[in-house]
Design a protein around this motif. Structure first.
Motif, PDB file in Angstrom:
ATOM      1  N   HIS A 269     -13.040 -10.349   4.903  1.00 47.03           N
ATOM      2  CA  HIS A 269     -12.338 -10.769   3.695  1.00 47.03           C
ATOM      3  C   HIS A 269     -12.416  -9.670   2.630  1.00 47.03           C
ATOM      4  O   HIS A 269     -13.490  -9.149   2.318  1.00 47.03           O
ATOM      5  CB  HIS A 269     -12.954 -12.056   3.145  1.00 47.03           C
ATOM      6  N   GLY A 270     -11.262  -9.331   2.104  1.00 49.42           N
ATOM      7  CA  GLY A 270     -11.191  -8.295   1.075  1.00 49.42           C
ATOM      8  C   GLY A 270     -11.042  -6.887   1.618  1.00 49.42           C
ATOM      9  O   GLY A 270     -11.071  -5.922   0.838  1.00 49.42           O
ATOM     10  N   MET A 271     -10.894  -6.741   2.935  1.00 47.76           N
ATOM     11  CA  MET A 271     -10.726  -5.419   3.525  1.00 47.76           C
ATOM     12  C   MET A 271      -9.292  -4.920   3.348  1.00 47.76           C
ATOM     13  O   MET A 271      -8.345  -5.710   3.287  1.00 47.76           O
ATOM     14  CB  MET A 271     -11.067  -5.438   5.010  1.00 47.76           C
ATOM     15  N   TYR A 272      -9.146  -3.590   3.290  1.00 49.12           N
ATOM     16  CA  TYR A 272      -7.833  -2.959   3.192  1.00 49.12           C
ATOM     17  C   TYR A 272      -7.612  -2.096   4.434  1.00 49.12           C
ATOM     18  O   TYR A 272      -8.529  -1.408   4.901  1.00 49.12           O
ATOM     19  CB  TYR A 272      -7.719  -2.091   1.942  1.00 49.12           C
ATOM     20  N   LEU A 273      -6.402  -2.133   4.968  1.00 49.14           N
ATOM     21  CA  LEU A 273      -6.006  -1.332   6.115  1.00 49.14           C
ATOM     22  C   LEU A 273      -4.744  -0.559   5.781  1.00 49.14           C
ATOM     23  O   LEU A 273      -3.962  -0.966   4.909  1.00 49.14           O
ATOM     24  CB  LEU A 273      -5.739  -2.214   7.337  1.00 49.14           C
ATOM     25  N   PHE A 274      -4.540   0.540   6.480  1.00 46.01           N
ATOM     26  CA  PHE A 274      -3.273   1.262   6.354  1.00 46.01           C
ATOM     27  C   PHE A 274      -2.860   1.777   7.717  1.00 46.01           C
ATOM     28  O   PHE A 274      -3.690   2.015   8.597  1.00 46.01           O
ATOM     29  CB  PHE A 274      -3.389   2.414   5.346  1.00 46.01           C
ATOM     30  N   THR A 275      -1.565   1.938   7.907  1.00 54.43           N
ATOM     31  CA  THR A 275      -1.003   2.503   9.136  1.00 54.43           C
ATOM     32  C   THR A 275      -0.083   3.653   8.767  1.00 54.43           C
ATOM     33  O   THR A 275       0.493   3.685   7.666  1.00 54.43           O
ATOM     34  CB  THR A 275      -0.220   1.454   9.937  1.00 54.43           C
ATOM     35  N   ALA A 276       0.069   4.588   9.687  1.00 56.83           N
ATOM     36  CA  ALA A 276       0.932   5.755   9.483  1.00 56.83           C
ATOM     37  C   ALA A 276       1.785   5.953  10.717  1.00 56.83           C
ATOM     38  O   ALA A 276       1.259   6.089  11.821  1.00 56.83           O
ATOM     39  CB  ALA A 276       0.096   7.005   9.195  1.00 56.83           C
ATOM     40  N   ASP A 277       3.100   5.945  10.545  1.00 54.26           N
ATOM     41  CA  ASP A 277       4.055   6.157  11.631  1.00 54.26           C
ATOM     42  C   ASP A 277       4.433   7.630  11.669  1.00 54.26           C
ATOM     43  O   ASP A 277       4.979   8.172  10.707  1.00 54.26           O
ATOM     44  CB  ASP A 277       5.302   5.297  11.417  1.00 54.26           C
ATOM     45  N   LYS A 278       4.117   8.298  12.777  1.00 56.91           N
ATOM     46  CA  LYS A 278       4.352   9.734  12.860  1.00 56.91           C
ATOM     47  C   LYS A 278       5.839  10.089  12.828  1.00 56.91           C
ATOM     48  O   LYS A 278       6.236  11.063  12.205  1.00 56.91           O
ATOM     49  CB  LYS A 278       3.719  10.291  14.136  1.00 56.91           C
ATOM     50  N   SER A 279       6.655   9.337  13.531  1.00 62.04           N
ATOM     51  CA  SER A 279       8.072   9.684  13.646  1.00 62.04           C
ATOM     52  C   SER A 279       8.830   9.457  12.344  1.00 62.04           C
ATOM     53  O   SER A 279       9.638  10.288  11.929  1.00 62.04           O
ATOM     54  CB  SER A 279       8.720   8.879  14.776  1.00 62.04           C
TER      55      SER A 279
ATOM     56  N   GLY B  71       0.307  -0.337   3.693  1.00 63.04           N
ATOM     57  CA  GLY B  71      -1.010  -0.846   3.345  1.00 63.04           C
ATOM     58  C   GLY B  71      -1.077  -2.350   3.513  1.00 63.04           C
ATOM     59  O   GLY B  71      -0.097  -3.068   3.251  1.00 63.04           O
ATOM     60  N   PHE B  72      -2.237  -2.857   3.936  1.00 68.54           N
ATOM     61  CA  PHE B  72      -2.421  -4.286   4.197  1.00 68.54           C
ATOM     62  C   PHE B  72      -3.727  -4.746   3.561  1.00 68.54           C
ATOM     63  O   PHE B  72      -4.694  -3.982   3.434  1.00 68.54           O
ATOM     64  CB  PHE B  72      -2.468  -4.563   5.707  1.00 68.54           C
ATOM     65  N   PHE B  73      -3.734  -6.033   3.186  1.00 67.50           N
ATOM     66  CA  PHE B  73      -4.913  -6.678   2.617  1.00 67.50           C
ATOM     67  C   PHE B  73      -5.300  -7.845   3.513  1.00 67.50           C
ATOM     68  O   PHE B  73      -4.465  -8.671   3.878  1.00 67.50           O
ATOM     69  CB  PHE B  73      -4.633  -7.165   1.196  1.00 67.50           C
ATOM     70  N   VAL B  74      -6.587  -7.910   3.888  1.00 69.37           N
ATOM     71  CA  VAL B  74      -7.076  -8.927   4.815  1.00 69.37           C
ATOM     72  C   VAL B  74      -7.762 -10.031   4.026  1.00 69.37           C
ATOM     73  O   VAL B  74      -8.623  -9.758   3.174  1.00 69.37           O
ATOM     74  CB  VAL B  74      -8.048  -8.311   5.848  1.00 69.37           C
ATOM     75  N   GLN B  75      -7.372 -11.292   4.326  1.00 68.17           N
ATOM     76  CA  GLN B  75      -7.964 -12.461   3.695  1.00 68.17           C
ATOM     77  C   GLN B  75      -8.575 -13.381   4.746  1.00 68.17           C
ATOM     78  O   GLN B  75      -8.036 -13.500   5.853  1.00 68.17           O
ATOM     79  CB  GLN B  75      -6.905 -13.247   2.902  1.00 68.17           C
ATOM     80  N   TYR B  76      -9.656 -14.028   4.374  1.00 67.46           N
ATOM     81  CA  TYR B  76     -10.276 -15.037   5.231  1.00 67.46           C
ATOM     82  C   TYR B  76     -10.284 -16.349   4.452  1.00 67.46           C
ATOM     83  O   TYR B  76     -11.095 -16.559   3.538  1.00 67.46           O
ATOM     84  CB  TYR B  76     -11.692 -14.616   5.611  1.00 67.46           C
ATOM     85  N   VAL B  77      -9.340 -17.217   4.802  1.00 64.32           N
ATOM     86  CA  VAL B  77      -9.152 -18.471   4.072  1.00 64.32           C
ATOM     87  C   VAL B  77      -9.183 -19.617   5.068  1.00 64.32           C
ATOM     88  O   VAL B  77      -8.430 -19.602   6.054  1.00 64.32           O
ATOM     89  CB  VAL B  77      -7.821 -18.475   3.286  1.00 64.32           C
TER      90      VAL B  77
ATOM     91  N   VAL C 241      -3.133  10.409  -0.759  1.00 63.30           N
ATOM     92  CA  VAL C 241      -2.708   9.034  -0.984  1.00 63.30           C
ATOM     93  C   VAL C 241      -3.932   8.138  -1.033  1.00 63.30           C
ATOM     94  O   VAL C 241      -4.811   8.212  -0.159  1.00 63.30           O
ATOM     95  CB  VAL C 241      -1.752   8.565   0.132  1.00 63.30           C
ATOM     96  N   ASP C 242      -3.991   7.289  -2.060  1.00 62.60           N
ATOM     97  CA  ASP C 242      -5.000   6.240  -2.128  1.00 62.60           C
ATOM     98  C   ASP C 242      -4.511   5.083  -1.264  1.00 62.60           C
ATOM     99  O   ASP C 242      -3.529   4.409  -1.605  1.00 62.60           O
ATOM    100  CB  ASP C 242      -5.199   5.783  -3.578  1.00 62.60           C
ATOM    101  N   VAL C 243      -5.174   4.825  -0.130  1.00 63.44           N
ATOM    102  CA  VAL C 243      -4.673   3.863   0.839  1.00 63.44           C
ATOM    103  C   VAL C 243      -5.026   2.424   0.477  1.00 63.44           C
ATOM    104  O   VAL C 243      -4.680   1.507   1.228  1.00 63.44           O
ATOM    105  CB  VAL C 243      -5.195   4.196   2.247  1.00 63.44           C
TER     106      VAL C 243
END
Length: 917
Positions: free
Chosen positions: A587-597, A603-609, A686-688
């Motif tokens: 809960h409260g974690m942040y993720l990011f993905t990068a597409d090479k092409s 950016g994504f925010f993870v919630q545990y509800v 970039v601030d992810v």
């Protein structure tokens, strides 16, 4: 006059001798703290020569290497590393004894060593141009070479070559149209006749194979082929009873013979094959001057090698071998074999799925070469477990032993635990003396116990083939190995991941590592959990997921069992945590993905509800340009093990310039073609967490290869300057200013103003292959950048030389800061090469890890070879030197102690005398 000349000559000779000794490396320093493993790669072709004066095993590999090995031990006699693909891609290696052929009329094997054909060994590599080379098999030297530039360069990549009776045939297939065949004299390259065109509209890519002189394709349940050397080729067809699912494979040594699955099939009626035998591997050779067909098969973990006479299909009892075969090798394939005499038996050389090379003789494994180490994709240095006594003491200091259950952690309970622990240790010592103590564990027998300085560790490496090794970083010994046949790299050439979920520092809990990969058949993710100390599966071992993995990261360490949960993001942006009982920590974690092409960052925010994990997209950054032609070439985050010791830099006026220490900052580099500047290289920070672009910069006329090092508040990256045709390194430093916004907790959602940026470019007189920063336990030691070059050297570059604040001219402020005046060229002194003369061929990556000593950093360099060492950027300030004079210091201390006692006695007597006066 003569005497003066003689004296002058003697002085010069002595000076040269002294200079020679000054530049030398001390003999006792060689391989004392480092070791190296030379590899050749997975075997492609092999020829075993045992009847010659100098027995040798000649091989070509999938890493475009030709080499000679010692048949009895597997050691490398000589090795020639060819150019990188596509110029160095091996198409053909012809070497061996002419008597191993099927028949002299249809021979496609090479001439024997020192033959009249003018070569010992012949190789063909590349396609535009193709390089044909002749080698001396005794020394590995190049005897001759000629090149060929085909007219149809766009089709030449799929070309194939074969040798017959002194002629080298070049075959270029034009799919669904025709085939062009051109013969050349093998040693001169002169064509013997014009190019022949054979109409073949039924050929298609991936369904055809060349066996000897026959080119055959599989279409449904029908084989169609013809002889490429015939004046008027006749199309041969053969209908199979069923439509096979496996691909068509040529059988080495038998012209016109193919293997489909486990069955042996011939396209030509004159070619005799034994259809009754089934195997995964077939190979032709000779036994007592008769042609024999050898086959290898693994049944119930037993390797079975059998031989049959080709003319009668009768079994050859002398060739039969049964040998225990471990699972971690995978499926074997015969590459070559030779039978000298009945007493010595036959030698079989096999290549395996895990990219190993095995030598089998008389039912025993004589030697093995772990060639999967030529393609290491991930590595971790794991702390070794504590000894039982030390582990009990550490557990006692934590106050969580089983004996302390129900007792408050106060002075009395600590005293009771100390007394009980020492009583148990005395009892254990007594039982050990009388021979009734507990036997040592397997790890203790192997010497896998943590040392005082934390320099002895388990080196866990993951290879491209799915092989995992546990290697002693001090001796290089392989303690364990395991093979994951279903694992492979992710899409876009992203390597498999090796994650450490629990270290060895949590006694008595066992360490835990996880391999995260893609399954070969389905493309879904797989997890394999294991103990990195002994290599045994843990937590259920292999776990197959029902979704594709898009991103992954580790959670914070849990309090229950000190494990770091593994957070996975799938293709539909759903998240999961393993093990599941720590999913609350996501809960409260942040993720990011990068597409090479497309160069899109999300950016994504993870919630545990309510017991359910959700993933919400919160931002996206499009770096593809207005035409979408920018491609992502490099992404670099900071090392999660990094500790920052100093938060600022002291200036000349004694003020402090605070560093911009954003742990969520990621460096991203894109490249695009430009009609004016030819190439554009864009650099973004970039601030992810928030998606904010903190800094950006553009390099014109610059292109790949690009390598990045991102640490603390600085960034260093190398690129090729196309304008002046040289490699350059640019360094960037970020500072908050002379006031610090928050010295305790960083928040990207409430970040300070944009940082101050210092940047500078340098010229490095070599091609850079990889870069990595040194890392230590507490971050007190100075940072150095390890630069791997194309020549196979690793240069330890101090950050003081890469500092972007180096002043253009020497001034008072620069001298006060300790900054070196700016010079564009970076020096590359030989004493900064940490691998001295141990050249690492095709150096591709450098891994670093901290040791127990703050001064020392552990280093692993990988490529075709493997090199392990240690570096001390600020010297070994926390360790006594090896030549430290313990006797002298003991004598001095004893003398000082004795002197102090004597002086104390004399002083007391003097005071007593003065009191009586």
């Amino acid at each position: 006059m003569i005497s003066r000349v003689n004296i002058f000559t003697v002085v010069i000779v002595l000076s040269l001798m002294l200079l020679n000794y000054t530049n030398a490396l001390y003999e006792d320093q060689i391989k004392k703290f480092d070791w190296k493993v030379q590899n050749i790669g997975a075997i492609r072709q092999g020829q075993l020569e045992l009847n010659s004066i100098s027995p040798r095993l000649l091989v070509s590999t999938y890493e475009n290497v030709v080499a000679a090995l010692e048949p009895q031990t597997g050691n490398i006699l000589w090795r020639q590393v060819l150019e990188n693909p596509p110029r160095g891609s091996l198409k053909l290696m012809q070497v061996g004894i002419a008597s191993v052929n099927i028949n002299e009329a249809d021979s496609t094997a090479a001439a024997s060593t020192n033959s009249k054909h003018g070569f010992d060994m012949l190789t063909v590599q590349g396609h535009a141009p193709a390089l044909i080379r002749g080698w001396n098999v005794a020394s590995g030297n190049l005897d001759w070479e000629w090149s060929l530039m085909p007219h149809q360069t766009d089709h030449a990549e799929s070309s194939i070559w074969f040798y017959k009776n002194g002629l080298l045939y070049h075959v270029i297939p034009f799919w669904h149209s025709h085939i062009e065949v051109t013969p050349y004299f093998a040693t001169t390259g002169r064509p013997t006749e014009t190019t022949g065109k054979i109409s073949a509209g039924w050929i298609s890519a991936g369904n055809c194979a060349l066996s000897g002189v026959y080119y055959t394709c599989l279409d449904g349940n029908q084989l169609t082929g013809f002889d490429l050397t015939a004046n008027q080729p006749q199309i041969l067809r053969k209908v199979l009873p069923d439509t096979p699912r496996d691909k068509l494979r040529a059988v080495e040594g038998i012209s016109g013979a193919y293997a489909i699955g486990k069955k042996l099939i011939s396209i030509h009626e004159d070619t005799v094959v034994c259809n009754n035998y089934e195997s995964n591997s077939f190979l032709l050779g000779r036994f007592h001057k008769r042609r024999v067909l050898a086959q290898a098969e693994v049944v119930n973990n037993v390797l079975q090698i059998r031989g049959h006479y080709l003319d009668s299909c009768e079994a050859v009892p002398e060739m039969a071998i049964n040998m225990d075969y471990p699972d971690y090798y995978g499926t074997p394939e015969l590459k070559t074999f030779a039978c000298v005499s009945q007493s010595k038996g036959c030698w079989y050389i096999l290549g395996t799925d895990d990219e190993s090379i095995l030598a089998v003789n008389k039912g025993k494994l004589r030697w093995e070469r772990q060639e999967s180490l030529a393609n290491i994709v991930a590595s971790e240095f794991i702390d070794l477990p504590l000894a039982d006594a030390e582990g009990t003491l550490e557990n006692e200091m934590k106050g969580n032993t089983e004996d302390a259950t129900g007792i408050e952690s106060d002075i009395a309970s600590a005293f009771l635990r100390r007394v009980s622990t020492q009583a148990i240790q005395i009892k254990s010592l007594f039982l050990h003396v009388i021979g009734l103590g507990q036997p040592p564990t397997d790890t203790q027998k192997a010497g896998l116990v943590r040392d005082s300085f934390g320099l002895h560790k388990m080196l866990v490496v993951l290879t491209r083939s799915g092989k995992v090794f546990g290697i002693d970083n001090i001796s290089g010994k392989h303690h364990w190995q395991l093979y994951l046949p279903e694992a492979q790299n992710f899409v876009n050439h992203e390597p498999m991941r090796l994650m450490v979920q629990r270290t060895s520092k949590h006694f008595p809990l066992q360490p835990l590592c996880t391999v995260v990969a893609k399954e070969k058949l389905t493309g879904n993710g797989i997890l394999f959990r294991f103990n990195p100390i002994n290599g045994r599966p843990a937590e259920g071992g292999l776990l197959k997921l029902n979704y594709k993995i898009k991103q992954l990261t580790l959670l914070a360490e849990s309090e229950k069992d000190s494990i770091k949960g593994l957070l996975l993001l799938d293709a539909q942006n759903n998240v999961a945590v393993y093990p599941q009982y720590v999913q609350e920590m996501a809960h409260g974690m942040y993720l990011f993905t990068a597409d090479k092409s497309s160069a899109i960052l999300e950016g994504f925010f993870v919630q545990y509800v309510d017991g359910v994990l959700n993933c919400l997209p919160i931002w996206n950054v499009r770096l593809g340009g207005h035409n979408g032609d920018h491609q992502l070439v490099a992404v670099a985050a900071k090392n999660p093990l990094e500790h920052v010791h100093s938060q600022g830099r002291v200036l000349g006026d004694r003020s402090v310039l605070y560093k911009y220490l954003n742990p969520n900052l990621v460096a991203v580099i894109t490249q695009a073609n430009d009609p004016i500047h030819k190439y554009l290289l864009n650099v973004y920070l970039v601030d992810v967490v928030s998606g904010l672009i903190v800094f950006s910069m553009t390099h014109r006329r610059a292109r790949v290869p690009v390598h990045i090092v991102h640490s603390e508040n600085w960034l260093a990256y190398s690129y090729y300057n196309d304008k002046v045709r040289r490699t350059e390194i640019t360094t960037v430093e970020l500072y908050e200013g002379k006031t610090q916004a928050n010295s305790t907790v960083w928040s990207s959602l409430n970040a300070p103003p944009m940082p101050m940026v210092e940047r500078q470019a340098y010229i490095i007189p070599t091609m850079v292959e990889t870069m990595r920063e040194t890392i230590t336990e507490r971050g007190i030691t100075n940072k150095h950048v390890l630069i791997g070059t194309a020549s196979g050297a690793i240069i330890e570059m101090p950050w003081a030389l890469l500092d972007p604040r180096r002043p253009i001219s020497s001034n008072t402020q620069g001298r006060e800061e300790g900054a070196i005046p700016y010079i564009p060229e970076l020096p590359l002194p030989t004493e900064n090469i940490i691998n001295y003369n141990q050249t690492i061929v095709r150096l591709s990556n450098i891994f670093t890890a901290p040791s127990g000593l703050e001064s020392t950093c552990l280093v692993l360099a990988t490529g075709l070879d493997m090199f392990v060492t240690r570096v001390a950027p600020s010297k070994t300030f926390d360790l006594l030197k090896e030549d430290f004079d313990y006797i002298l210091i003991a004598v001095v201390l004893l003398a000082l102690t004795s002197g102090s006692l004597v002086v104390k006695h004399l002083a007391s007597r003097k005071i007593l005398k003065q009191a009586w006066k």
